[in-house]
Design a protein around this motif. Structure first.
Motif, short mmCIF file in Angstrom:
data_model
loop_
_atom_site.label_atom_id
_atom_site.label_comp_id
_atom_site.label_asym_id
_atom_site.label_seq_id
_atom_site.Cartn_x
_atom_site.Cartn_y
_atom_site.Cartn_z
N LEU A 2 0.84 -1.21 0.00
CA LEU A 2 0.00 0.00 0.00
C LEU A 2 0.87 1.25 0.00
O LEU A 2 0.55 2.24 -0.65
CB LEU A 2 -0.92 0.01 1.23
CG LEU A 2 -2.28 -0.66 1.09
CD1 LEU A 2 -3.09 -0.48 2.36
CD2 LEU A 2 -3.07 -0.12 -0.09
N ASN A 39 -4.36 -2.51 -5.09
CA ASN A 39 -5.78 -2.83 -4.89
C ASN A 39 -5.95 -4.15 -4.14
O ASN A 39 -6.80 -4.26 -3.25
CB ASN A 39 -6.51 -2.90 -6.23
CG ASN A 39 -6.74 -1.52 -6.82
OD1 ASN A 39 -6.82 -0.53 -6.08
ND2 ASN A 39 -6.86 -1.42 -8.14
N ARG A 85 -5.14 -3.59 -0.50
CA ARG A 85 -6.22 -2.88 0.21
C ARG A 85 -7.36 -3.85 0.53
O ARG A 85 -7.91 -3.83 1.63
CB ARG A 85 -6.74 -1.72 -0.65
CG ARG A 85 -7.59 -0.73 0.15
CD ARG A 85 -8.57 0.04 -0.69
NE ARG A 85 -9.67 -0.80 -1.16
CZ ARG A 85 -10.75 -1.08 -0.44
NH1 ARG A 85 -10.89 -0.61 0.78
NH2 ARG A 85 -11.69 -1.84 -0.93
N ARG A 86 -7.70 -4.71 -0.45
CA ARG A 86 -8.76 -5.70 -0.22
C ARG A 86 -8.40 -6.64 0.92
O ARG A 86 -9.23 -7.00 1.75
CB ARG A 86 -9.04 -6.51 -1.50
CG ARG A 86 -9.92 -5.80 -2.51
CD ARG A 86 -10.50 -6.75 -3.54
NE ARG A 86 -9.47 -7.49 -4.26
CZ ARG A 86 -8.84 -7.03 -5.34
NH1 ARG A 86 -9.15 -5.83 -5.82
NH2 ARG A 86 -7.93 -7.77 -5.95
N ILE A 98 -10.09 1.17 6.79
CA ILE A 98 -9.72 0.83 5.41
C ILE A 98 -10.94 0.39 4.61
O ILE A 98 -11.14 0.80 3.49
CB ILE A 98 -8.64 -0.28 5.40
CG1 ILE A 98 -7.38 0.24 6.11
CG2 ILE A 98 -8.30 -0.69 3.97
CD1 ILE A 98 -6.35 -0.83 6.40
#
Length: 529
Positions: A6, A16, A19-20, A476
């Motif tokens: 990140l 991405n 983040r998931r 988040i």
């Protein structure tokens, strides 16, 4: 690895994915908390098994059937469906924890009342807790009007009562003479002792803290012997147990999100409005059109005085006293101006939260009776107030209100068969978000669409009031964007709790440590609805 990606992503795809990964973990632990809470509620504590059917049993007419015969309308299909769901829970051996969700005016209160009557018929008391005195008093008046004809005693308990009234209420509650008790947080005070509280309804529960709701539930217990003097009797479990617990909310929430906010509750939704309701015409205007708005009010009130049934008006202001910082029109100041200069030919009333209970009661009763044509108010009339002849609502400084609050206020009109009008008045420059709120209200009356827009504008934390729910803020995860992730994490968390509720397996030790670390201060709330 996810945190590193990140901060220093090798590619957008890896950023991405990282983040998931972190969002999933955040949601997973939140759902784990809800799964454990739900398991605790369904645990070894047995509830009361309420018996009886809507429509009568054993050759006699039930209290529910008597009430249904008194109503001037038929229940909608949605009301009948959720009534069946709730009463199905009431007849089980497990204590019920259910959410009743429905838009403003969809008829949640009558469903809750029919369920309370089933409890009363089984010899138990029912309690309805509302967030404000004016809403508690509105519920009380509605219930008195309906139930005195069928011999059920309703008791009111709110903070603003005189000492003698309060003591009489305490006595009626403790002796069991009070069969349905309506009140505010006054219901959870130490001096309040129920004889046999078996059914609890909390209205607009997001306005109460977790511990406040818990205190009311704990006032209920299964008595040492079966309840006497009832036509029907609940099946006695012989142990102390929780009353059945029903939460009502008029804040529509998309189903995927309600599973997070109310993930520990079973959910019933009234998704149908009563027949005959006409759409409310909503218009947004500014100061320059004020005289035109007043002319429209004058015309409609005169028509109402001429014998037609739709001549009453709400004019709502954000504050009671003038605020130099916000420069808003105060309800008290504008009341005198409207009464003496603008509408001297009509009866104008004033109601706000700082008035004594007796004063508020008198004003609302006069407004219901049609003696007052124009009611100047603050947001004390936001929920629960029901005057079918009121067909115009003017909201001053409308940009200062939240979208959900505007929708609730608008829901006070349009309750009769006549066309109703909501007029939003603003002044000066308005922020982009303010314009979005007002345009949304003008464009739709669909509570779910309004809630979704409100959620996008305000963000989940403020919309949900997570502090009130004892739920953590998400740093988040995005509950709007991550609905698929939410569904996956929820399924995984509930599956884990079902298979290994104590996290004893070796492969779950790290999860256990992390969970305890995250929720150390919330573990005592697992058993709270």
């Amino acid at each position: 690895e996810a945190i590193l990606n990140l901060h220093f992503p090798e590619s957008l795809e890896k950023a991405n994915a990282s983040r998931r990964r972190l969002a999933y973990e955040e949601i997973f632990y939140l759902e784990l908390l809800l799964a454990l809470r739900k398991r605790a509620q369904k645990g070894p504590k047995k509830g009361i098994v309420f018996v009886g059917e809507t429509g009568g049993a054993n050759g006699h007419t039930s209290l529910q059937e008597k009430l249904l015969r008194l109503l001037p309308f038929e229940l909608t299909g949605a009301q009948k469906r959720v009534l069946k769901e709730i009463q199905g829970d009431m007849k089980s051996t497990q204590s019920m924890h259910r959410l009743l969700q429905g838009d403003v005016g969809s008829g949640k209160t009558i469903v809750a009342l029919l369920c309370m009557l089933l409890a009363v018929e089984n010899g138990y008391q029912a309690a309805l807790m509302a967030p404000t005195e004016i809403l508690a008093e509105q519920h009380f008046l509605v219930l008195i009007r309906l139930l005195e004809k069928i011999g059920v005693r309703v008791v009111l308990l709110v903070g603003g009562m005189r000492k003698k009234e309060r003591e009489e209420a305490y006595q009626a509650i403790e002796s069991g003479e009070g069969q349905i008790i309506v009140g505010t947080h006054a219901l959870i005070e130490e001096g309040v002792k129920f004889k046999s509280l078996g059914f609890v309804v909390v209205d607009e529960q997001h306005r109460f803290g977790v511990m406040q709701r818990a205190k009311l539930v704990r006032k209920g217990f299964t008595p040492e012997e079966p309840a006497k003097g009832s036509t029907l009797r609940g099946v006695w479990q012989g142990v102390r147990g929780q009353p059945d617990y029903l939460v009502m909310t008029a804040t529509p929430i998309p189903r995927s999100l309600s599973l997070t906010l109310y993930g520990d509750l079973d959910i019933s939704v009234i998704d149908e409005m009563p027949p005959g309701r006409k759409p409310i015409l909503t218009r947004w205007t500014n100061e320059s059109k004020r005289e035109k708005v007043y002319g429209f009010i004058r015309e409609r009130v005169k028509e109402g005085q001429g014998g037609l049934r739709f001549g009453q008006v709400y004019i709502v202001y954000p504050l009671v006293e003038e605020s130099e910082k916000l420069d808003l029109k105060a309800a008290t100041e504008m009341y005198h101006r409207l009464k003496e200069e603008t509408f001297p030919e009509f009866q104008v009333g004033l109601i706000h939260g700082q008035m004594k209970r007796e004063e508020k009661d008198e004003i609302m009763e006069r407004f219901r009776a049609g003696e007052i044509q124009i009611l100047v108010s603050t947001t004390v009339i936001e929920v629960g107030v029901d005057v079918p002849n009121a067909t115009i609502m003017v909201i001053e400084d409308a940009e200062r209100f939240g979208l959900a609050q505007l929708h609730q206020l608008r829901g006070r009109i349009g309750r009769g068969g006549e066309k109703s009008y909501c007029i939003l008045i603003t002044k000066g420059r308005i922020s982009f978000e303010g314009k979005e709120r007002l345009n949304t209200l003008v464009a739709t009356q669909d509570g779910f669409k309004i809630a979704e827009k409100d959620l996008r504008l305000r963000g989940p934390g403020e919309f949900f009031g997570t502090k009130q729910h004892g739920l953590p803020q998400l740093r988040i995860a995005d509950l709007l964007a991550d609905t698929k992730l939410l569904s996956q994490a929820r399924g995984d968390a509930f599956q884990l709790v079902e298979n290994d509720p104590s996290f004893k397996k070796v492969e779950h030790q790290e999860i256990r440590r992390e969970f305890e670390n995250k929720f150390q201060d919330r573990l005592d709330l697992i058993k709270v609805g």
